[in-house]
Design a protein around this motif. Sequence first.
Motif, PDB file in Angstrom:
ATOM      1  N   UNK A 313       0.828  -1.069   0.091  1.00 15.89           N
ATOM      2  CA  UNK A 313      -0.117   0.004   0.058  1.00 15.89           C
ATOM      3  C   UNK A 313       1.074   1.265  -0.103  1.00 15.89           C
ATOM      4  N   UNK A 314       1.098   1.847  -1.150  1.00 15.43           N
ATOM      5  CA  UNK A 314       2.109   2.849  -1.277  1.00 15.43           C
ATOM      6  C   UNK A 314       1.558   4.078  -1.688  1.00 15.43           C
ATOM      7  N   UNK A 315       1.766   5.445  -1.396  1.00 17.81           N
ATOM      8  CA  UNK A 315       1.323   6.703  -1.667  1.00 17.81           C
ATOM      9  C   UNK A 315       2.454   7.544  -2.247  1.00 17.81           C
ATOM     10  N   UNK A 316       2.544   7.965  -3.412  1.00 13.26           N
ATOM     11  CA  UNK A 316       3.499   8.888  -4.078  1.00 13.26           C
ATOM     12  C   UNK A 316       3.402   9.158  -5.505  1.00 13.26           C
ATOM     13  N   UNK A 317       4.377   9.485  -6.134  1.00  9.80           N
ATOM     14  CA  UNK A 317       4.430   9.756  -7.545  1.00  9.80           C
ATOM     15  C   UNK A 317       4.657   8.507  -8.265  1.00  9.80           C
ATOM     16  N   UNK A 318       4.013   8.402  -9.387  1.00  4.77           N
ATOM     17  CA  UNK A 318       4.148   7.111 -10.145  1.00  4.77           C
ATOM     18  C   UNK A 318       4.317   7.549 -11.502  1.00  4.77           C
ATOM     19  N   UNK A 319       4.880   7.021 -12.619  1.00  2.00           N
ATOM     20  CA  UNK A 319       5.024   7.126 -13.875  1.00  2.00           C
ATOM     21  C   UNK A 319       3.915   6.057 -14.192  1.00  2.00           C
ATOM     22  N   UNK A 320       3.090   6.619 -15.163  1.00  2.00           N
ATOM     23  CA  UNK A 320       1.923   5.779 -15.675  1.00  2.00           C
ATOM     24  C   UNK A 320       1.701   6.377 -17.302  1.00  2.00           C
ATOM     25  N   UNK A 321       1.395   5.105 -17.805  1.00  2.00           N
ATOM     26  CA  UNK A 321       1.264   5.392 -19.413  1.00  2.00           C
ATOM     27  C   UNK A 321      -0.084   6.742 -19.608  1.00  2.00           C
ATOM     28  N   UNK A 322       0.431   7.592 -20.524  1.00  2.35           N
ATOM     29  CA  UNK A 322      -0.111   8.616 -20.508  1.00  2.35           C
ATOM     30  C   UNK A 322      -1.487   8.383 -21.237  1.00  2.35           C
ATOM     31  N   UNK A 323      -1.910   7.178 -21.834  1.00  2.00           N
ATOM     32  CA  UNK A 323      -3.148   6.801 -22.255  1.00  2.00           C
ATOM     33  C   UNK A 323      -4.131   6.025 -21.337  1.00  2.00           C
ATOM     34  N   UNK A 324      -3.656   6.035 -20.117  1.00  2.00           N
ATOM     35  CA  UNK A 324      -4.452   5.079 -19.162  1.00  2.00           C
ATOM     36  C   UNK A 324      -5.434   6.067 -18.603  1.00  2.00           C
ATOM     37  N   UNK A 325      -6.411   5.711 -17.850  1.00  2.00           N
ATOM     38  CA  UNK A 325      -7.349   6.602 -17.205  1.00  2.00           C
ATOM     39  C   UNK A 325      -6.859   7.628 -16.474  1.00  2.00           C
ATOM     40  N   UNK A 326      -5.626   7.029 -15.656  1.00  2.00           N
ATOM     41  CA  UNK A 326      -5.051   7.951 -14.708  1.00  2.00           C
ATOM     42  C   UNK A 326      -4.188   8.976 -15.437  1.00  2.00           C
ATOM     43  N   UNK A 327      -3.471   8.498 -16.592  1.00  2.00           N
ATOM     44  CA  UNK A 327      -2.684   9.522 -17.133  1.00  2.00           C
ATOM     45  C   UNK A 327      -3.157  10.410 -18.151  1.00  2.00           C
ATOM     46  N   UNK A 328      -4.650  10.205 -18.432  1.00  2.00           N
ATOM     47  CA  UNK A 328      -5.204  11.162 -19.260  1.00  2.00           C
ATOM     48  C   UNK A 328      -6.073  12.141 -18.131  1.00  2.00           C
ATOM     49  N   UNK A 329      -6.090  12.043 -16.917  1.00  2.00           N
ATOM     50  CA  UNK A 329      -6.519  12.853 -15.944  1.00  2.00           C
ATOM     51  C   UNK A 329      -5.856  14.189 -16.008  1.00  2.00           C
ATOM     52  N   UNK A 330      -7.002  15.226 -16.048  1.00  2.00           N
ATOM     53  CA  UNK A 330      -6.378  16.555 -15.939  1.00  2.00           C
ATOM     54  C   UNK A 330      -7.105  17.504 -15.001  1.00  2.00           C
ATOM     55  N   UNK A 331      -6.710  18.309 -14.474  1.00  2.00           N
ATOM     56  CA  UNK A 331      -7.360  19.308 -13.634  1.00  2.00           C
ATOM     57  C   UNK A 331      -7.766  18.324 -12.120  1.00  2.00           C
ATOM     58  N   UNK A 332      -8.585  18.631 -11.438  1.00  2.00           N
ATOM     59  CA  UNK A 332      -8.872  18.275  -9.983  1.00  2.00           C
ATOM     60  C   UNK A 332      -9.915  17.113  -9.850  1.00  2.00           C
ATOM     61  N   UNK A 333     -10.161  16.624 -10.947  1.00  3.06           N
ATOM     62  CA  UNK A 333     -10.969  15.380 -10.566  1.00  3.06           C
ATOM     63  C   UNK A 333     -10.262  14.192  -9.951  1.00  3.06           C
TER      64      UNK A 333
END
Lengths: 376, 376
Positions: A313-333
């Motif tokens: 169970x980790x919390x921190x910065x991760x490199x994620x694919x630009x194209x994943x749901x998380x990678x596409x996230x913009x703004x404060x959602x």
Amino acid sequence: MKVIPLILMGCGGVGRQLLQHIVSCRSLHAKQGVHLRVVGVSDSKSLIIASDVKQKELDDNILAEVCRVKSDGSSLSKLTSLGESQVFSNSESRTKVLDIASILGKSTGLALVDCSASSETIGVLKEGVNLGCCVVLANKKPLTSTLEDYDKFVSYPRRIRHESTVGAGLPVISSINRIISSGDPIHRIVGSLSGTLGYVMSEVEDGKPLSQVVKSAKSLGYTEPDPRDDLSGMDVARKALILARLLGKCIDLGSIKIESLYPEEMGPNKMSVEEFLNGGVVRLDNNIEERVKKASLNGNVLRYVCVIEGARCNVGIQELPKNSALGRLRGSDNVLEIYSRCYSQQPLVIQGAGAGNDTTAAGVLADILDIQDLFP
Amino acid sequence: MKVIPLILMGCGGVGRQLLQHIVSCRSLHAKQGVHLRVVGVSDSKSLIIASDVKQKELDDNILAEVCRVKSDGSSLSKLTSLGESQVFSNSESRTKVLDIASILGKSTGLALVDCSASSETIGVLKEGVNLGCCVVLANKKPLTSTLEDYDKFVSYPRRIRHESTVGAGLPVISSINRIISSGDPIHRIVGSLSGTLGYVMSEVEDGKPLSQVVKSAKSLGYTEPDPRDDLSGMDVARKALILARLLGKCIDLGSIKIESLYPEEMGPNKMSVEEFLNGGVVRLDNNIEERVKKASLNGNVLRYVCVIEGARCNVGIQELPKNSALGRLRGSDNVLEIYSRCYSQQPLVIQGAGAGNDTTAAGVLADILDIQDLFP
């Protein structure tokens, strides 16, 4: 007509919004055959209760006055008895709440609704559970305290609801509970659960310096008064702990690996907010910029996420694919990806506004409505 | 231990998967303090019930045998009495189900679980509701029949659950119900609710001819035996109707504007499946190709969606921004965007696998567990 009696603890932004929602939904709820009977409201200093909790309630005029006083920044103690109500000081209020719980808990399943951000409610909530009460939480503290406390709260799993502890009103907890009860084992959750850090990470992705982004976030009101409260990752860690425990992991806050976006020597004990904003945070710009660039070379972006998988169970910065749901996230959602047997290749994704008094209070209200079948 | 008695109607792919989930979740549910007591299972021809429905159940061996017989393509009528059970023919089964409903409905809230795809269950389900039963549906037909039937089913809103009627196990219905009960008015829903049409639209976006895409979809098992059942849009329209009615719109299937992907002269009454696949669908290639190109010039993509907004309920192809949750959708995932007061700028998005026996049955099972508080 089904009547749900409740006591609201905490009357800040979320609590007041909840009271307003309750009042404005009266006719909607009447159509659904439900009436929410607010028998008490407390803040850290006082408790106001209906004069006869078996029959009466704090009527909508009193609730409006409660909201007005609190919006003005005053304490409920400023109220003398309003209509048929009584006001008690902090020293008496715990006993009073438990008195009401004894009277109503077993017979009607009184809901104790905690919209505070305090650890001090934990004791009275635990005793309330023993007395047959339901517990509805926006407050994360009761679920992120000791495992012993946690086990107490979930000892009657249908009597505790806490949608708004993760992702405000987003249907995160209810959806995970559905998946678990259908026997579909969840093996991985990845989520961006801080609107503030979501905003920060997508702005630095665009090439802006961290220091500038943090200052704008603060001036836009996206951060706590001390932005380090967000940058420390502690708030995300509490949400991660709630999700991990929901998946059955017996862990404490101490077991979570938390990456803080600032080093210890820039902590609140070492420098003031002004020193941090004017001299500290700028020293972090280069490192983040380099990490963003490095990720970009891999076709990835940086996101501040929680990852729950196996014992991890980790919390921190991760490199994620630009194209994943998380990678596409913009703004404060906020966004949550859930991987299970049924969602193994492509995750179940829940995304939307994960902060704000209105959405948080809406999540609490949906939880209160959802316990109605537990009442006779 | 809380006991939930249930009768399963329909024992095809979803029904059998549900029985398997129920059996494999026994220990999980025991930990949650719940036992699912299957007292009867029916298909279109027969009904098998426990000998003493007040006390007994179809045990796990019988359920395994039921699944085996149905997987072999046989009818339940092939079963003679197994263990302590009785088998009834179709002509007797309706009366038998209602007998059981009379005995158990009011006292324990028997759940009638409809995993068929038939309209013929509607009558017995309606009478079951009158007798105090709960209704759990994967079958869309009961909710997409007349408004009178619909009103009957929702007359006790807590006693009807139907998560799996839209988006399989995705938490769509439960989330919308939460939003509604929190007084957050939903003003717009846009969704891609057919995995088949999602696949088709993202493949034609890549420049493949429609005819070729339809043939591959069929050979991959993504379509019904007659792909026109998917291409007609009727299945999506039924889902749209369920969502629109959930939002309080008093409309019928006939009020929905449905765009079919093939013209009337290629309908099932006019040509066979083979004629359609070998000669018909190829004549539609150019039109779709042109529309894809035109959308692309606007920076958009084509998606087959339902749109519910105000009095409008449409089902068909729409040009949508490449960059929206719907525009980014690839393959057979379902996605739903919900706009409300709390989710006004950016929608609440729910995305994931929206088809398949496993996920559909998981949604049904979560619904069954969720009615437990209605039982004494």
